[in-house]
Design a protein around this motif. Structure first.
Motif, PDB file in Angstrom:
ATOM      1  N   GLU A   5       0.824  -1.202   0.000  1.00  0.00           N
ATOM      2  CA  GLU A   5       0.000   0.000   0.000  1.00  0.00           C
ATOM      3  C   GLU A   5       0.862   1.257   0.000  1.00  0.00           C
ATOM      4  N   PHE A   6       0.274   2.329  -0.460  1.00  0.00           N
ATOM      5  CA  PHE A   6       0.945   3.623  -0.523  1.00  0.00           C
ATOM      6  C   PHE A   6       1.115   4.217   0.875  1.00  0.00           C
ATOM      7  N   VAL A   7       2.268   4.842   1.102  1.00  0.00           N
ATOM      8  CA  VAL A   7       2.527   5.519   2.369  1.00  0.00           C
ATOM      9  C   VAL A   7       2.678   7.019   2.151  1.00  0.00           C
ATOM     10  N   SER A  29       2.591  10.890  -6.578  1.00  0.00           N
ATOM     11  CA  SER A  29       1.674   9.868  -7.079  1.00  0.00           C
ATOM     12  C   SER A  29       1.529   8.765  -6.051  1.00  0.00           C
ATOM     13  N   TYR A  30       0.297   8.301  -5.842  1.00  0.00           N
ATOM     14  CA  TYR A  30       0.048   7.189  -4.928  1.00  0.00           C
ATOM     15  C   TYR A  30      -0.059   5.857  -5.661  1.00  0.00           C
ATOM     16  N   SER A  31       0.045   5.896  -6.984  1.00  0.00           N
ATOM     17  CA  SER A  31      -0.135   4.682  -7.780  1.00  0.00           C
ATOM     18  C   SER A  31       1.187   3.955  -7.974  1.00  0.00           C
ATOM     19  N   GLN A  32       1.215   2.691  -7.597  1.00  0.00           N
ATOM     20  CA  GLN A  32       2.428   1.900  -7.770  1.00  0.00           C
ATOM     21  C   GLN A  32       2.818   1.790  -9.238  1.00  0.00           C
ATOM     22  N   ASN A  33       1.851   1.897 -10.117  1.00  0.00           N
ATOM     23  CA  ASN A  33       2.128   1.772 -11.553  1.00  0.00           C
ATOM     24  C   ASN A  33       2.998   2.905 -12.083  1.00  0.00           C
ATOM     25  N   ASP A  34       3.079   3.998 -11.342  1.00  0.00           N
ATOM     26  CA  ASP A  34       3.883   5.136 -11.771  1.00  0.00           C
ATOM     27  C   ASP A  34       5.345   5.018 -11.355  1.00  0.00           C
ATOM     28  N   TYR A  35       5.674   3.985 -10.636  1.00  0.00           N
ATOM     29  CA  TYR A  35       7.032   3.811 -10.116  1.00  0.00           C
ATOM     30  C   TYR A  35       7.715   2.649 -10.823  1.00  0.00           C
ATOM     31  N   ALA A  36       8.900   2.925 -11.338  1.00  0.00           N
ATOM     32  CA  ALA A  36       9.605   1.919 -12.128  1.00  0.00           C
ATOM     33  C   ALA A  36      10.773   1.288 -11.392  1.00  0.00           C
TER      34      ALA A  36
END
Length: 125
Positions: free
Chosen positions: A45-47, A106-113
């Motif tokens: 989850e996002f922190v 951004s809180y979306s994991q999809n935005d992190y590579a």
């Protein structure tokens, strides 16, 4: 970008910890960064997140008012100051870097590579 998280450990409820995430590579200062966590048996989850410049931050509802994300671009490091820790904060904490440059929060994991290996935080009651 390679990320190395550290600072986890065992702490009593109500205590504090500061996590660090050191980045290698020359493009750290141009990327938005985030912290995520995964508790046993639960989804990640996002922190918290911070923009590339550090001017903008965003914290998840579960940690708002207790945790603070910050960054030092000169040291290529992002931090997560965690205060008033609760047993439900127990998790593996991951730092992550956004795919593109000059991104905001951004809180979306999809935005992190790019993801670090995680550091375990255990809060005892």
């Amino acid at each position: 970008v390679q990320l190395q998280a550290s600072g986890g450990g065992l702490v009593q409820a109500g205590g504090s910890l500061r996590l660090s995430c050191a980045a290698s590579g020359r493009t750290f200062s141009n990327r938005g960064m985030g912290w995520f966590r995964q508790a046993p048996g639960k989804e990640r989850e996002f922190v918290a997140a911070i923009s590339w410049s550090g001017d903008s931050t965003y914290h998840g509802n579960a940690v708002k008012g207790r945790f603070t994300i910050s960054r030092d671009n000169a040291r290529s490091t992002v931090y997560l100051q965690m205060n008033s820790l609760k047993p439900e904060d127990t998790a593996v904490y991951y730092c992550a870097a956004r795919l593109g440059y000059y991104g905001s929060t951004s809180y979306s994991q999809n935005d992190y590579a790019f993801w670090g290996q995680g550091t375990l935080v255990t809060v005892s009651s």
